[in-house]
Design a protein around this motif. Structure first.
Motif, mmCIF file in Angstrom:
data_model
loop_
_atom_site.group_PDB
_atom_site.id
_atom_site.type_symbol
_atom_site.label_atom_id
_atom_site.label_comp_id
_atom_site.label_asym_id
_atom_site.label_seq_id
_atom_site.Cartn_x
_atom_site.Cartn_y
_atom_site.Cartn_z
ATOM 1 N N GLN A 70 0.821 -1.209 0.000
ATOM 2 C CA GLN A 70 0.000 0.000 0.000
ATOM 3 C C GLN A 70 0.857 1.262 0.000
ATOM 4 O OE1 GLN A 70 -3.042 -0.036 -0.673
ATOM 5 N NE2 GLN A 70 -3.574 -2.180 -0.294
ATOM 6 N N GLU A 71 1.985 1.235 0.679
ATOM 7 C CA GLU A 71 2.865 2.413 0.675
ATOM 8 C C GLU A 71 3.514 2.592 -0.695
ATOM 9 O OE1 GLU A 71 5.450 3.195 3.917
ATOM 10 O OE2 GLU A 71 3.899 2.857 5.433
ATOM 11 N N LEU A 72 3.838 1.496 -1.381
ATOM 12 C CA LEU A 72 4.371 1.613 -2.737
ATOM 13 C C LEU A 72 3.325 2.215 -3.667
ATOM 14 C CD1 LEU A 72 6.541 1.082 -4.908
ATOM 15 C CD2 LEU A 72 5.497 -1.188 -5.239
ATOM 16 N N VAL A 73 2.085 1.759 -3.565
ATOM 17 C CA VAL A 73 1.006 2.310 -4.395
ATOM 18 C C VAL A 73 0.878 3.816 -4.157
ATOM 19 C CG1 VAL A 73 -1.497 2.354 -4.724
ATOM 20 C CG2 VAL A 73 -0.296 0.162 -4.590
ATOM 21 N N ASN A 74 0.975 4.236 -2.906
ATOM 22 C CA ASN A 74 0.883 5.652 -2.575
ATOM 23 C C ASN A 74 2.023 6.444 -3.213
ATOM 24 O OD1 ASN A 74 -0.047 8.022 -1.135
ATOM 25 N ND2 ASN A 74 1.638 7.694 0.285
ATOM 26 N N ALA A 78 1.722 9.250 -6.279
ATOM 27 C CA ALA A 78 2.266 10.609 -6.160
ATOM 28 C C ALA A 78 3.225 10.900 -7.308
ATOM 29 C CB ALA A 78 2.981 10.764 -4.815
ATOM 30 N N GLY A 79 4.012 9.882 -7.696
ATOM 31 C CA GLY A 79 4.927 10.056 -8.818
ATOM 32 C C GLY A 79 4.199 10.396 -10.107
ATOM 33 N N ILE A 80 3.064 9.747 -10.336
ATOM 34 C CA ILE A 80 2.272 10.016 -11.542
ATOM 35 C C ILE A 80 1.784 11.458 -11.542
ATOM 36 C CG2 ILE A 80 0.101 9.503 -12.723
ATOM 37 C CD1 ILE A 80 0.462 6.572 -11.797
ATOM 38 N N TRP A 81 1.260 11.922 -10.413
ATOM 39 C CA TRP A 81 0.727 13.293 -10.365
ATOM 40 C C TRP A 81 1.856 14.309 -10.510
ATOM 41 C CZ3 TRP A 81 -3.199 11.053 -11.534
ATOM 42 C CH2 TRP A 81 -3.874 10.120 -10.755
ATOM 43 N N PHE A 82 3.022 14.009 -9.916
ATOM 44 C CA PHE A 82 4.122 14.969 -10.058
ATOM 45 C C PHE A 82 4.632 15.025 -11.496
ATOM 46 C CE2 PHE A 82 8.570 16.133 -10.295
ATOM 47 C CZ PHE A 82 8.496 17.414 -9.770
ATOM 48 N N GLU A 83 4.768 13.860 -12.129
ATOM 49 C CA GLU A 83 5.218 13.854 -13.530
ATOM 50 C C GLU A 83 4.237 14.639 -14.391
ATOM 51 O OE1 GLU A 83 8.052 12.865 -13.505
ATOM 52 O OE2 GLU A 83 8.427 10.736 -13.168
ATOM 53 N N ASN A 84 2.951 14.556 -14.056
ATOM 54 C CA ASN A 84 1.932 15.305 -14.772
ATOM 55 C C ASN A 84 2.196 16.816 -14.659
ATOM 56 O OD1 ASN A 84 -0.550 16.635 -15.485
ATOM 57 N ND2 ASN A 84 -1.652 14.727 -15.141
ATOM 58 N N ILE A 85 2.469 17.277 -13.437
ATOM 59 C CA ILE A 85 2.770 18.701 -13.222
ATOM 60 C C ILE A 85 4.004 19.114 -14.005
ATOM 61 C CG2 ILE A 85 3.449 20.421 -11.498
ATOM 62 C CD1 ILE A 85 1.960 18.730 -9.419
#
Length: 296
Positions: A70-74, A78-85
């Motif tokens: 679950q911590e890896l999924v989290n 977050a990595g996906i949203w940051f790469e998006n930004i």
């Protein structure tokens, strides 16, 4: 030619050549059909936020593995949203750049890398049976506004805060023999390509700081400090504990009081903190924010 004499264009050319020699296509460079080992962790125990606490010791190995999942999924979410930004900010910034310049070409190369990383993170979440952690509506509104702010020096500072913390964390865990092979492979790919992105962002700041107006340097030297409380919040989101069958708020409090978690945070920020100090971008407010969040 020494680094001090290397122009921004020459540095970008070097990174472009490195990208040609060693880049990945995660869709084919990761064995997505490989079975998961039910007895292996998704994050090494020592970097799980509850590691070393009484709550961790009371859990069975199966429960510890589930929390690591679950911590890896989290983290991947977050990595996906940051790469998006970052991708949005890069594209907006490139609208004002010379399309024939090597720096522009490397920025586009980085954008391509980050897009593939988003696919890699998403496929990994799906492969390990996870559910992405989505930002709340308010957070999504903030995320969508950030690319309008992230330009020039602010973009490179934000990129370093967003990339180096994760990079340092990944370097601690990618060779752990007790880790799921698919996670080890993901970390290896990401670390290899992010190393060039980090060099590009550092070079941009290192070259711009000497001629930066004092007021702009003051803002930049302290603005990055918001990364401290942001990461503290991100790494201890209650939802990851609830999904592992634990009390979200109690486990968040336990994690934030955990000396092992604090040591991991300090270690992950050490290299970036040294860089900010070296180039004169560690302001008193920024330093205080990182320290209060447990990263110094």
């Amino acid at each position: 030619m020494t680094a001090a004499k290397t122009t921004r264009e020459e540095f970008a050319e070097r990174l472009l050549k490195g990208s040609v020699k060693k880049s990945y296509a995660p869709v084919v460079d990761i064995d997505w059909d490989a079975p998961l080992d039910p007895d292996k962790f998704f994050l090494p125990p020592q970097v799980v936020t509850l590691y070393g606490t009484p709550q961790w010791e009371a859990m069975s190995r199966r429960e510890q593995i589930e929390l690591s999942r679950q911590e890896l999924v989290n983290i991947l979410s977050a990595g996906i949203w940051f790469e998006n930004i970052l991708n949005q900010a890069l594209l907006r910034d490139l609208m004002h750049k010379n399309p024939t310049a090597a720096t522009t070409h490397y920025a586009l190369t980085e954008l391509g890398d980050e897009t593939r990383h988003m696919v890699m993170f998403g496929k990994t979440i799906a492969r390990i049976g996870g559910t992405p952690v989505r930002p709340r509506l308010f957070h999504r509104i903030v995320i969508n506004s950030l690319p309008f702010v992230f330009r020039g020096d602010v973009l490179w500072g934000a990129a370093l805060v967003g990339e180096e913390i994760f990079d340092a964390l990944q370097r601690q865990i990618l060779d752990d023999p007790d880790l799921q092979p698919i996670v080890s492979r993901l970390m290896r790919i990401h670390v290899t390509e992010e190393a060039r992105h980090i060099q590009f962002a550092r070079d941009g700041l290192r070259k711009s700081v000497p001629t930066m107006p004092r007021h702009r340097r003051f803002v930049l030297a302290n603005l990055h400090g918001v990364g401290g409380p942001f990461y503290r919040m991100l790494f201890t989101l209650p939802i990851q504990y609830r999904r592992a069958g634990l009390d979200g708020r109690r486990m968040r409090a336990a994690a934030r009081a955990n000396p092992h978690f604090r040591a991991s945070c300090v270690s992950s920020f050490a290299s970036l903190a040294a860089f900010f100090d070296d180039v004169g971008l560690m302001g008193r407010i920024g330093r205080s924010l990182w320290r209060r969040a447990g990263f110094l």
